[in-house]
Scaffold this active site. Structure first.
Site, PDB file in Angstrom:
ATOM      1  N   HIS A 165       0.808  -1.211   0.000  1.00  0.00           N
ATOM      2  CA  HIS A 165       0.000   0.000   0.000  1.00  0.00           C
ATOM      3  C   HIS A 165       0.850   1.275   0.000  1.00  0.00           C
ATOM      4  CE1 HIS A 165      -3.747   1.837  -0.204  1.00  0.00           C
ATOM      5  NE2 HIS A 165      -4.330   1.449   0.924  1.00  0.00           N
ATOM      6  N   ASP A 221      -2.349   1.967  -4.769  1.00  0.00           N
ATOM      7  CA  ASP A 221      -3.604   2.320  -4.108  1.00  0.00           C
ATOM      8  C   ASP A 221      -4.691   1.336  -4.514  1.00  0.00           C
ATOM      9  OD1 ASP A 221      -5.125   3.460  -6.548  1.00  0.00           O
ATOM     10  OD2 ASP A 221      -3.258   4.605  -6.545  1.00  0.00           O
TER      11      ASP A 221
END
Length: 484
Positions: free
Chosen positions: A454, A458
């Site tokens: 992450h 995204d």
């Protein structure tokens, strides 16, 4: 002329110590007066690249570090060389020789396993095995001595006979080899003494030439009060019935050390837990994939090729990566840079009896389905036999974990760093589905779980990438249309 003679005498190398793992530098030979130093005592240093030429093109590894040579005894310590970048230790799997065996140049001595691959260590010298320093299962640091060889030297006429444990030199003096290399014993006996916490060098051997036998170790253990497990169970006789006194030994705790790939998994998974993961789950209709596999099987003309779902999934994944290159990247946390990988080196997690290993198929974007099938079969065969090369398990850019081949329809994988994405594939199963008209029909459904870094990816990017991959799987016509 003197320099040429010294150059040809390659047996004079820099003494090696276990704490030194760096290659010795090249050094100009030192010329000393004849009165102050004999030719045998003049030091001469050879750069390792020159020694590398001795391998004759062999793919097996030999110890290219400096070796400690005792010019008085003709004994050479063969250390564990650096087998790969970042490798600090290896597990010894097995020996191809035993003490007393004669060895030729480039003959395999042993097989070791690092975190990345299994490697054969070969000899650079012709001689005889004087001492084996480790037993199978031992963890050996780079630079530690693997084996000690007695090398025949024509200059000093050193001889090591198999009928005697003595070394005879030209001066007529004799030395016992046990004073030079410690107690004589087999690796199995050394391992037994090690497990019992006994220094084998303090045991008086009753075997030939003072060799320490298994009975000597057990006798010494009994005398010193060491606790050992009896090989044969003791029995208490009550009337005509025999009752085993070791019936409860099956419930004792057992300590199992981690070795090889299992040891590497501890490091990689510990690193992965420090990365923030994002998971995206989707189900894919595999009806078209099932039909395509059936077509390949029916039209297969090569009995050595086994068609499965995986090659098509790998190729379609590569096509999706072309449109979403950030999924095929790695992240440098120190410089805060993302490296977009040009090649699609797709790894496939494989569970073997030796542990979890992730070999990868190189340049999938340039391979056909048939080429991917053959390469996958090759990697599976090598992984099963624990024969993967370092090149097979390094350089991956994304990983597939096919848990559905074992069982289960959902998994939550951890990243295989420095990759930024890994995909768990569930099993394909028939489930009822509703059409737009409201009718029920059977469908072959597979659940996929994409774990992403992450810090780099995204949720929207991962979702779009998964939808693109899903479209290629459900409509292989589009895959064929865009394949190169």
């Amino acid at each position: 002329m003197i320099a040429r003679r010294i150059w040809r005498s390659h047996r004079f190398l820099r003494p090696f110590s276990s704490s030194s793992v760096c290659a010795p530098p090249f050094r100009v030979p030192e010329y000393l007066p004849q009165s102050s130093s004999s030719p045998a005592s003049r030091p001469f240093f050879v750069h390792p690249p020159n020694l590398m030429k001795w391998c004759g093109g062999s793919r097996s590894w030999f110890s290219n570090e400096a070796m400690a040579i005792d010019s008085n005894s003709g004994l050479i310590d063969v250390p564990l060389a650096q087998t790969g970048e970042g490798i600090a230790e290896c597990e010894l799997l097995k020996w191809f020789v035993k003490e007393g065996d004669s060895v030729e140049e480039f003959q395999p001595l042993c097989e070791v396993q690092s975190d990345k691959a299994t490697i054969e260590i070969t000899s650079r010298f012709k001689g005889k095995v004087a001492l084996i320093s480790h037993s199978p299962g031992d963890i050996i640091k780079v630079g530690e001595t693997l084996v000690r060889l007695a090398v025949e030297d024509s200059h000093d006429s050193l001889l090591l006979t198999s009928d005697s444990s003595e070394i005879i030199n030209l001066g007529g003096s004799k030395q016992r080899t046990d004073n030079l290399v410690g107690a004589l014993s087999t690796p199995a006996v050394r391992n037994l003494a090690k497990d019992l916490g006994i220094d084998i060098n303090v045991i008086t051997g009753t075997g030939k030439d003072g060799r320490v036998l298994k009975e000597d170790v057990l006798r010494f253990s009994d005398q010193k009060g060491f606790v050992t497990d009896s090989v044969s169970s003791e029995h208490a006789v009550i009337g005509e019935d025999t009752v085993s006194t070791k019936a409860s030994s099956n419930f004792e705790d057992k300590t199992v050390p981690l070795r090889g790939f299992s040891r590497a998994m501890v490091k990689t998974m510990t690193m992965a837990t420090s990365v923030p993961h994002f998971h995206f789950v989707e189900e894919i209709n595999c009806d078209a994939l099932v039909e395509l596999k059936q077509f390949f099987k029916q039209n297969n003309t090569d009995s050595t090729i086994k068609h499965t779902f995986l090659p098509t999934l790998i190729k379609s994944l590569s096509m999706a990566l072309t449109k979403y290159p950030f999924v095929n990247s790695c992240f440098n946390a120190e410089s805060l840079e993302i490296i977009l990988k040009g090649s699609h080196n797709i790894g496939v997690a494989m569970a073997t009896e030796h542990g979890l290993v992730v070999p990868n198929i190189k340049n999938v974007q340039s391979l056909s389905l048939l080429e991917i099938t053959k390469e996958l079969s090759r990697l599976q065969h090598l992984a099963t036999n624990n024969k993967l090369n370092p090149e097979d398990v390094t350089g991956g850019t994304i990983t597939l974990s096919n848990i559905g081949a074992i069982g289960g329809k959902f998994g939550s994988p951890l990243l295989n760093l420095p990759e930024v994405a890994i995909i768990a594939l569930g099993r394909i199963e028939k489930v009822p589905k509703f059409s737009k008209e409201g009718t029920v029909y059977p469908a072959s459904i597979m659940m996929v779980n994409i774990a992403a870094d992450h810090r780099v990816l995204d949720g929207a990017t991962v979702a779009r990438f998964c939808c693109q991959w899903k479209e290629y799987i459900e409509k292989p016509e589009l895959l064929m249309l865009q394949m190169r």
